[in-house]
Design a protein around this motif. Structure first.
Motif, short mmCIF file in Angstrom:
data_model
loop_
_atom_site.label_atom_id
_atom_site.label_comp_id
_atom_site.label_asym_id
_atom_site.label_seq_id
_atom_site.Cartn_x
_atom_site.Cartn_y
_atom_site.Cartn_z
N GLN A 95 28.56 8.79 -111.70
CA GLN A 95 29.22 9.10 -113.22
C GLN A 95 29.08 10.49 -113.62
OE1 GLN A 95 29.01 6.32 -116.44
NE2 GLN A 95 27.72 5.04 -115.26
N SER A 98 31.39 12.59 -110.82
CA SER A 98 32.76 12.38 -110.79
C SER A 98 33.36 11.20 -110.95
CB SER A 98 33.38 12.91 -109.38
OG SER A 98 34.67 12.30 -109.28
N LEU A 99 33.89 11.02 -112.33
CA LEU A 99 34.47 9.63 -112.95
C LEU A 99 35.50 9.14 -111.97
CD1 LEU A 99 34.59 9.76 -116.64
CD2 LEU A 99 33.11 8.52 -115.12
N PHE A 170 51.61 14.85 -93.00
CA PHE A 170 52.68 14.60 -92.09
C PHE A 170 54.07 15.05 -93.36
CE2 PHE A 170 50.16 11.41 -90.67
CZ PHE A 170 50.19 11.81 -89.26
N ASP A 173 57.80 13.32 -96.53
CA ASP A 173 58.77 12.15 -96.19
C ASP A 173 57.91 11.27 -95.49
OD1 ASP A 173 61.12 12.96 -97.18
OD2 ASP A 173 61.88 13.99 -95.47
N PHE A 174 56.78 11.19 -95.44
CA PHE A 174 55.81 10.50 -94.79
C PHE A 174 56.26 8.78 -95.25
CE2 PHE A 174 51.86 7.89 -93.98
CZ PHE A 174 52.09 7.81 -92.48
N GLN A 175 56.15 7.99 -94.49
CA GLN A 175 56.36 6.50 -94.77
C GLN A 175 55.12 5.84 -94.64
OE1 GLN A 175 59.13 4.24 -95.66
NE2 GLN A 175 57.30 3.01 -96.06
N TRP A 177 52.02 3.11 -94.63
CA TRP A 177 51.86 1.93 -93.99
C TRP A 177 51.34 1.18 -95.14
CZ3 TRP A 177 51.54 1.06 -88.23
CH2 TRP A 177 52.16 2.10 -87.52
N VAL A 178 52.20 0.62 -95.97
CA VAL A 178 51.47 -0.09 -97.21
C VAL A 178 50.26 -1.15 -96.83
CG1 VAL A 178 51.79 -1.51 -99.21
CG2 VAL A 178 53.56 0.36 -98.52
N VAL A 179 50.49 -1.79 -95.81
CA VAL A 179 49.52 -2.82 -95.24
C VAL A 179 47.98 -2.22 -95.06
CG1 VAL A 179 49.79 -2.95 -93.08
CG2 VAL A 179 48.95 -4.72 -94.00
N MET A 180 47.92 -0.81 -94.86
CA MET A 180 46.57 -0.22 -94.62
C MET A 180 45.87 -0.05 -95.63
SD MET A 180 46.28 -0.05 -91.37
CE MET A 180 47.22 -0.39 -89.95
N VAL A 181 46.44 -0.10 -97.10
CA VAL A 181 45.51 0.16 -98.15
C VAL A 181 45.35 -1.04 -99.00
CG1 VAL A 181 46.10 2.37 -98.45
CG2 VAL A 181 47.54 0.77 -99.46
N LEU A 182 45.92 -2.14 -98.21
CA LEU A 182 45.68 -3.47 -98.64
C LEU A 182 44.77 -4.22 -97.91
CD1 LEU A 182 49.44 -4.67 -99.09
CD2 LEU A 182 48.02 -3.87 -100.77
N PHE A 188 42.39 -5.50 -90.31
CA PHE A 188 42.88 -4.79 -89.00
C PHE A 188 42.23 -3.64 -88.23
CE2 PHE A 188 47.29 -6.33 -90.42
CZ PHE A 188 47.20 -7.43 -89.72
N TRP A 199 34.57 -2.48 -76.17
CA TRP A 199 35.10 -2.35 -74.81
C TRP A 199 34.35 -0.91 -74.00
CZ3 TRP A 199 39.07 1.71 -73.51
CH2 TRP A 199 39.85 1.38 -71.98
#
Lengths: 217, 361, 228
Positions: A95, A98-99, A170, A173-175, A177-182, A188, A199
C-alpha cells in the motif's frame, strides 16, 4: 526435504532447488490460486511473486531461528502466526509503495497467508534446517515462484493486451485475445507451460524414443 | 424403432464401414452446404473455409509429428473439423483468426485428448468457443448475404494482418447491401423484438454464420448420411424435437413474448449443430435411451440460453455441455445385460436375504 | 516426520511452556506488525489521497483540492470515521481560489460480469451530472470497457439532467439508459450498441446513488461553498 542418510545439499543446490528442480509452479504445482488469478499481466505477476518471496523469506527465517523452541504440539499455530504477521507487513508495504498494484492484486495479498508453498516450506524445510539454509531455500522457492508467475503473466499480457510490463509491443492496432485475461486463459497458459516442462523433462529422461505401436483409431 | 436380427450361418463376413469411409461421406455431405455458403457470401466465405480447413490439417499434421504417430490426415476427420468450424464462423471473419480457431480446435479439442476417437468435446466447437472468448467483437460482426459485389472482392476484414484488429465493417456492409442492420435474426428478436419470417430463412437472405442458413440443404445432407447409416438420425431428431417442444411450451405460456417453434428451429446454428455437430460419434452417447436424452438436453439448453442467457445463440454451449455429459448419460442408461436381474429387485432381494449377499456375485 | 533436530521420542511439552512460546512468538509478531503499520502510515495516507485526487480531478476538470464529506439526515459534515446508516459519502472539489468546482460520488450496479463501480461528477449550478469515471469493473475487454473509451457514450455525461423534484425528495426525472440511438430527454443515457448491459449498469449505479445523495445534499449546498 532432508531424509536421514541422504547427503545434505550444498548452499548453492539449496538455492537452486526451488528455482528449477522443485519449481513451485511448474513442478510442485503449488499455490495455484494466486498463480491463476493475478497472472493477467507481467507487472501483477512479478509484484505477487515478490510479495510472496518476502513472506517466504521472513517466515522461514523466523521459523528456523525458533525451530528448537517451538513445541511440536503448537507448531502449526506458531507457523501460521508468523506467516500471517509477514503477510500483514507486506500488505502495508505494498500500500505504501503503490496503491495501483495493491488494487490490482486485491484480496490475493491477504491470501498469501494460505499459500501452501509458505506453510510447506516452514513445515518441511525451515523447521529442520539452520537459518542460512532455510533462507537460501526460501529465496530459491520465491524466485522460482516469481519466475513461474512471470511466465504466465508475460504470455497472458502479450496475447491479452499486446503489451509487456505495460509497454506496447505490436502497436495500437493489436487485437487483444480477450480470453487470455479471463480465467480460462490462465488455465490455458498454465497447461501449456506444464506441457512444455513435462515434455522437456521427459525428453531429458529418455533421449531415445521408444517405438510407438500403431496409431490407435 | 425395432432392431432386426438376421440369422445366417458362418462365415459372418461383411464389408465393414471404416472410420475413413464414414468421415469421407460426412465431408461429401458438407460440401453442398459449403458451396451454398460461398454462393451466399462470395469470396470471403471461400477464403475462410479454405483457411480454417488448412489450419486444421496443419495442426493435425503437427501434432501427429510431435506425438510420433502416423499421419491421420487421410481419415478426413481434421477436414470435417475444419469445414464445420468455418461454417459456424461469420463469413467475413479475419483469416488469421480463422487459422487460430482451426489450430485451437485441433490442439485443445483433439490432440490434447489423444487424437481421433479420444476427444471428449467436439473439436470444431472447442475451436469456435476459443475464438468466441478471445475475439468477442469479431465473432459477432456480420456481413450481408447475397451482396451484389460478393464475387468481385473480399470483405475488408478478411485480410486483416495477423494479430491486428479488423477494421470497422459497418460502413462497408451498408454500402454492400442497402438496409443492412448487422444483427442476426436471433439478436433482432432478442433486442428489438423483430421476427424474421420462415421465407427469409429458407431463401438464405438472413445475417448469419457462413453455413447456418441453408436449413433445407442441411436436412437433405443429413438425410443422406442417415440413409447410408453414417449418422444416427435419432440425435438430430431429439435435438430439434427438444428445442421445438420447449419453444412450443414457452409460446403457449406467453405468445406475445416468445417466438414460434419454427423460428427457433430455423434461426441460428441449431440445424447445423443438430445434424453435423451433435452427431459426432466420439462425443455422443451410444445407448439407445442415452441418445434421446442427450439430444433433447441439447435442444432444451439451446432454447434456454437463447431466451434467458446473455448470449443470443446457445447451440455451441449446449452441444459442448451435451458432449461433456455424454459419458455420464451412457453410464446411467446402460441396457440390461441379457439375463441380468433388474437393479431394483436386486436391491430388494439383497435386503431381504442379507446373509446370502455373497451369492449374487 | 522426525527431523534430526527433534528427539525421536519427545515427551509431552508442559502447557506452560507452550503458552510461553506462543506468547513470545505473538509478541515478536505484534512488534513487527505495529512497526510496519507505523512506518507505512504516512505514505499509505499520501498514496490514498493522490489516488482519490487523481480520480476526482479526472471527472471535475479545473479542481485542485478534494475534501471528503458525508451527507446524512442531519445535514452535511466532513467525513471522518465510519459512514452512519442512511448517509452517503461524497467528495467536494475546489479550485485554487477555494471556489467549489463540483461534487463527485460513487455509484455501483451489477454489470455483465461483476459490479461496475463508477465515480460521477455533479455540478450544483447546472443541477446536472457532468463527468464519468470508472472506479472498478470486470466487464469484457473490447466491449464493456467502452464505457470509458467510447467518446459518444461519454458525451452523455456532459450535462445529464439530475434536477430534484419539487418536494426535494427525489430526482424530477430518474436517470434512464435508453437503447442505442433512442435518447430523447436530457435525463436519458444513450447506451452503447453491443454493450447495453454495461451501459445500463452505469446508468443504474448513477441513478441509485443520485436519488439517495442529492436529496440529502442539495438543501445544504451553501455549507460547502468556500469550504476550504
Amino acid at each position: 526435504m532432508s531424509i536421514p542418510g541422504q547427503k545434505p545439499l550444498s548452499n548453492l543446490e539449496e538455492l537452486l532447488e526451488g528455482v528449477w528442480k522443485q519449481n513451485p509452479v511448474f513442478v510442485m504445482v503449488l499455490g495455484m490460486c494466486p498463480t491463476l488469478a493475478v497472472s493477467v499481466s507481467a507487472m501483477n505477476a512479478v509484484s505477487m511473486g515478490l510479495a510472496t518471496t518476502f513472506v517466504l523469506l521472513g517466515s522461514t527465517l523466523l521459523v528456523s531461528l525458533l525451530r528448537n523452541v517451538i513445541p511440536k504440539e503448537v507448531r502449526i499455530a506458531t507457523y501460521i502466526l508468523i506467516i500471517a504477521t509477514f503477510v500483514t507487513v507486506v500488505d502495508y508495504l505494498i500500500q505504501a509503495i503503490s496503491l495501483a498494484v495493491y488494487d490490482a492484486l486485491g484480496a490475493f495479498i491477504q491470501l498469501i497467508v494460505v499459500n501452501c508453498i509458505i506453510l510447506g516450506r516452514a513445515e518441511a524445510h525451515a523447521s529442520k534446517n539452520p537459518p542460512l539454509k532455510a533462507v537460501l531455500n526460501a529465496l530459491g522457492m520465491g524466485v522460482g515462484f516469481t519466475l513461474g508467475l512471470f511466465a504466465l503473466g508475460g504470455v497472458r499480457e502479450i496475447l491479452g493486451a499486446g503489451k509487456l510490463f505495460g509497454i506496447s509491443l505490436f502497436g495500437p492496432d493489436f487485437q487483444p485475445w480477450v480470453v487470455m485475461v479471463l480465467p480460462p486463459g490462465g488455465f490455458f497458459v498454465l497447461g501449456a507451460w506444464l506441457l512444455l516442462f513435462n515434455w522437456l523433462n521427459s525428453r531429458k529422461a529418455a533421449p531415445v524414443k521408444p517405438v510407438e505401436g500403431h496409431a490407435h483409431v | 424403432m425395432t432392431t432386426r436380427i438376421e440369422l445366417r450361418t458362418s462365415p459372418h463376413v461383411v464389408k465393414g464401414t471404416s472410420v475413413e469411409r464414414i468421415m469421407f461421406h460426412v465431408v461429401l455431405a458438407l460440401l453442398p452446404i459449403a458451396t451454398f455458403s460461398v454462393w451466399q457470401y462470395g469470396l470471403s466465405a471461400l477464403a475462410l473455409i479454405v483457411t480454417v480447413t488448412l489450419a486444421c490439417l496443419g495442426g493435425e499434421r503437427l501434432f501427429n509429428h510431435l506425438s510420433g504417430q502416423q499421419s491421420t490426415l487421410s481419415d478426413w476427420s481434421a477436414t470435417i473439423t475444419g469445414l464445420l468450424l468455418a461454417l459456424t464462423l461469420p463469413p467475413a471473419f479475419p483469416l488469421w483468426m480463422g487459422a487460430v480457431a482451426g489450430f485451437a480446435a485441433i490442439a485443445l479439442g483433439k490432440a490434447l485428448f489423444g487424437g481421433i476417437g479420444y476427444n471428449v468435446l467436439n473439436p470444431a466447437l472447442v475451436g469456435r468457443a476459443f475464438v468466441q472468448a478471445a475475439f468477442p467483437v469479431a465473432i459477432t460482426t456480420w456481413v450481408p448475404a447475397f451482396a451484389p459485389g460478393r464475387f468481385g472482392g473480399f470483405a475488408p476484414t478478411t485480410f486483416t494482418a495477423p494479430l491486428m484488429t479488423p477494421p470497422d465493417l459497418s460502413a462497408w456492409a451498408k454500402s454492400a447491401l442497402d438496409g443492412f442492420t448487422g444483427a442476426t435474426p436471433l439478436a433482432r428478436w432478442k433486442f428489438d423484438n423483430v421476427l424474421a419470417t420462415p421465407q427469409d430463412f429458407l431463401s438464405g437472405a438472413v445475417t448469419a454464420s457462413a453455413g447456418e442458413t441453408s436449413a433445407i440443404l442441411i436436412l437433405l445432407c443429413g438425410a443422406y448420411l442417415a440413409a447410408r447409416k453414417f449418422m444416427d438420425w435419432r440425435i438430430p431428431a431429439a435435438v430439434l424435437g427438444g428445442a421445438a417442444l420447449t419453444a412450443l411450451l414457452f409460446q403457449m405460456l406467453d405468445p406475445a413474448r416468445y417466438p414460434d417453434p419454427l423460428f427457433v428451429l430455423l434461426s441460428g446454428g441449431l440445424m447445423l449443430g443438430a445434424v453435423f455437430m451433435a452427431t459426432d460419434m466420439a462425443t455422443s452417447p451410444v445407448t439407445p435411451v442415452g441418445v434421446w436424452i442427450y439430444g433433447a438436453l441439447i435442444g432444451v439448453v439451446t432454447v434456454m440460453i437463447r431466451y434467458f442467457g446473455g448470449l443470443t445463440e446457445g447451440v455451441m454451449y449446449a452441444i459442448l455441455l451435451g458432449n461433456a455429459l455424454a459419458p455420464l448419460i451412457d453410464q446411467v442408461t446402460q441396457p440390461r445385460v441379457f439375463g441380468e436381474v433388474k437393479a431394483k429387485s436386486v436391491k430388494a432381494k439383497s435386503v431381504r436375504a442379507k446373509p446370502l449377499k455373497g451369492e449374487k456375485a | 516426520m522426525n527431523a534430526p533436530s527433534v528427539p525421536a521420542s519427545q515427551p509431552a511439552t508442559p502447557g506452560a511452556a507452550m503458552i510461553r512460546t506462543l506468547g513470545l512468538v505473538a509478541t515478536v509478531c505484534g512488534i513487527l506488525i505495529v512497526t510496519a503499520y507505523q512506518g507505512t502510515l504516512e505514505s499509505v495516507a499520501a498514496n490514498k489521497k493522490i489516488a482519490l485526487e487523481r480520480a476526482v480531478f479526472k471527472v471535475i476538470p479545473g479542481a485542485s483540492s478534494v475534501k471528503e464529506f458525508v451527507a446524512g439526515t442531519g445535514g452535511v459534515r466532513p467525513a471522518g470515521g465510519s459512514v452512519p446508516e442512511g448517509a452517503v459519502k461524497f467528495y467536494a472539489a475546489y479550485d485554487q481560489a477555494g471556489v467549489l468546482k463540483g461534487l463527485a460520488a460513487e455509484g455501483a450496479a451489477k454489470g455483465y460480469a461483476d459490479t461496475v463501480r463508477v465515480l460521477y461528477a455533479y455540478d450544483p449550478e447546472k443541477q446536472a451530472i457532468t463527468g464519468l469515471g470508472v472506479v472498478s469493473m470486470r466487464e469484457t475487454p473490447g466491449i464493456g470497457d467502452k464505457i470509458y473509451t467510447d467518446a459518444a457514450f461519454l458525451k452523455n455525461f456532459v450535462a445529464l439532467d439530475a434536477k430534484l423534484g419539487g418536494d426535494l425528495k427525489s430526482l424530477a426525472n430518474s436517470i434512464k439508459v435508453m437503447k442505442h440511438g433512442t435518447r430523447q430527454n436530457p435525463w436519458e443515457i444513450d447506451a452503447i450498441a453491443g454493450a447495453t448491459v454495461t451501459s445500463k449498469a452505469v446508468g443504474k449505479g448513477i441513478n441509485e446513488s443520485a436519488q439517495k445523495l442529492l436529496p440529502l445534499l442539495v438543501p445544504h449546498l451553501d455549507t460547502l461553498q468556500g469550504g476550504q
